[in-house]
Design an enzyme around this catalytic site. Structure first.
Site, short mmCIF file in Angstrom:
data_model
loop_
_atom_site.label_atom_id
_atom_site.label_comp_id
_atom_site.label_asym_id
_atom_site.label_seq_id
_atom_site.Cartn_x
_atom_site.Cartn_y
_atom_site.Cartn_z
N ASP A 1 -11.95 -2.45 -6.95
CA ASP A 1 -13.22 -1.75 -6.79
C ASP A 1 -14.37 -2.47 -7.49
O ASP A 1 -15.51 -2.06 -7.41
CB ASP A 1 -13.13 -0.28 -7.23
N ASP A 2 -14.07 -3.57 -8.17
CA ASP A 2 -15.12 -4.28 -8.92
C ASP A 2 -15.79 -5.38 -8.11
O ASP A 2 -16.60 -6.13 -8.64
CB ASP A 2 -14.53 -4.89 -10.20
N SER B 1 -16.77 1.00 -8.49
CA SER B 1 -15.97 1.78 -9.44
C SER B 1 -16.36 3.25 -9.35
O SER B 1 -17.53 3.57 -9.18
CB SER B 1 -16.24 1.30 -10.87
N ASN C 1 -8.08 -3.96 -12.35
CA ASN C 1 -9.38 -3.36 -12.59
C ASN C 1 -9.96 -3.83 -13.92
O ASN C 1 -9.23 -4.18 -14.84
CB ASN C 1 -9.22 -1.83 -12.63
N SER D 1 -4.54 -2.20 -13.92
CA SER D 1 -5.82 -2.09 -14.61
C SER D 1 -5.75 -2.82 -15.94
O SER D 1 -4.79 -2.67 -16.69
CB SER D 1 -6.19 -0.63 -14.85
#
Ligand SMILES: *[C@@H]1O[C@H](CO)[C@@H](O)[C@H](O)[C@H]1NC(C)=O
Length: 336
Positions: free
Chosen positions: A21-22, A53, A128, A161
């Protein structure tokens, strides 16, 4: 002849869909892309054009075929195509969408149109920039949503993550330093990926893994090879977003709070002897938590009958045969 054939089968490279998501230009995802390729996998990286994010399972599609805003770190800019290949690497794609719509973009557009006969063996979300722990993040995190979206599409998936929070551009952050957290995380992703893709047993349908890495390398002393510890999503330390209202400014802000109720003594499913992933994180040791979760959200039969006893008065066994309405025989165009 047989050993030769056997060897041939072993050599067929597995294909990994890598997302986050970054954005497609973050250091963590690029380090992992490099190492998975070096390990011999076919890797197709498909990730958002910009930082997404906290978008949870939101399913955004581009607004037209041009980017309406600059992408992350200006790698792609407003006015550029809203989706496409990276100039430097034809297996790296961006899409002006959210993590879950990026997975769909990969499965429904990129692969059918640009790859011959490719099936995704595993989807990897991350690593993440920052941890994704507890139900609070399970529902809020974009990385996690890419993973549960993939699971709902029937493809095994793992979210990773890191504890490194910096939103970092790979052109600034990618190097060969073995103490660079992105490189350490990438190595650990490869370790777990190899075990999963080499195994004769598949991870059960609807089951995913959520892995959280501790601080490592030049962001931590004495941790450049964290071990894996099995954990669970709920349990002590579980936390959820909560609201703070400020009288003076008449405004709200959000914070994370420890949840009670579902946290401490409540364990109906899963292995109640496992530590919560949050507890593993807060130990601040050189340990990564590995939670095995399911996207089958139905309650178990005991729980269902408890609820049935409570609301039974309004329930009716209609006797309707619902089988004939279930997909794939259903033509959605009739109802939508
Ligand atoms: C964080 O990332 C940005 C963007 O890549 C970079 O300019 C900056 O130096 C990084 N900061 C640290 C502390 O690594």
């Amino acid at each position: 002849m047989l050993p030769f054939l056997y060897l041939l089968v072993l050599c067929v490279a597995k294909t990994i869909l890598l997302t986050n998501d970054d954005s497609f230009v973050s250091t963590n995802i690029r380090a992992t892309y490099r190492d998975l390729k070096d390990a011999g996998y076919t890797v197709i990286l498909v990730a958002p054009a910009s930082q997404r994010s906290g978008y949870a399972g939101k399913f955004d599609v581009p607004d037209g075929n041009k980017l309406t805003a600059d992408g992350e770190f200006l790698h792609v800019k407003a006015g550029d195509p809203a989706w496409g290949r990276d100039d430097d690497d034809e297996d790296i794609w961006y899409f002006d969408g959210t993590p879950s719509s990026c997975v769909a973009f990969a499965l429904d557009y990129v692969i059918p149109n640009y790859y011959d006969d490719v099936d995704i063996d595993l989807t990897i979300g991350g690593p993440n920039e920052g941890p994704n722990l507890s139900p609070g993040f399970y529902t809020a995190s974009g990385t996690m949503s890419a993973v549960y979206y993939s699971l709902y599409r029937g493809i095994p998936a793992i979210s990773f993550s890191g504890s490194n929070l910096n939103n970092s551009y790979y052109k600034d952050g990618l190097d060969d330093d073995d103490q660079n957290p992105a490189n350490i995380y990438a190595k650990k992703v490869v370790t777990l990926t190899k075990l999963i893709l080499k195994s004769k047993t598949s991870i059960p349908n609807t089951v995913g893994l959520n892995v959280n890495f501790p601080l490592v390398g030049n962001e931590a002393s004495d941790c450049d090879d964290p071990v894996f510890q099995l954990s669970r999503l709920l349990g002590p330390g579980v936390f959820m977003p909560s609201l703070k209202y400020d009288d003076l400014s008449d405004s709200f802000s959000w914070t994370y709070d420890f949840a009670s109720g579902v946290a401490e003594d409540y364990c109906v499913v899963g292995d109640c002897n496992l530590p919560s992933e949050y507890a593993v994180f807060w130990a601040l040791k050189c340990i990564s938590s590995v939670t095995v979760f399911t996207i089958n959200n139905d309650a178990n039969t005991d729980q269902i009958s408890t609820v049935k006893n409570i609301i039974g008065n309004v329930l009716k066994n209609t006797g309707e045969d619902f089988d004939e309405y279930s997909a794939p025989s259903l033509d959605l165009s009739d109802v939508l």
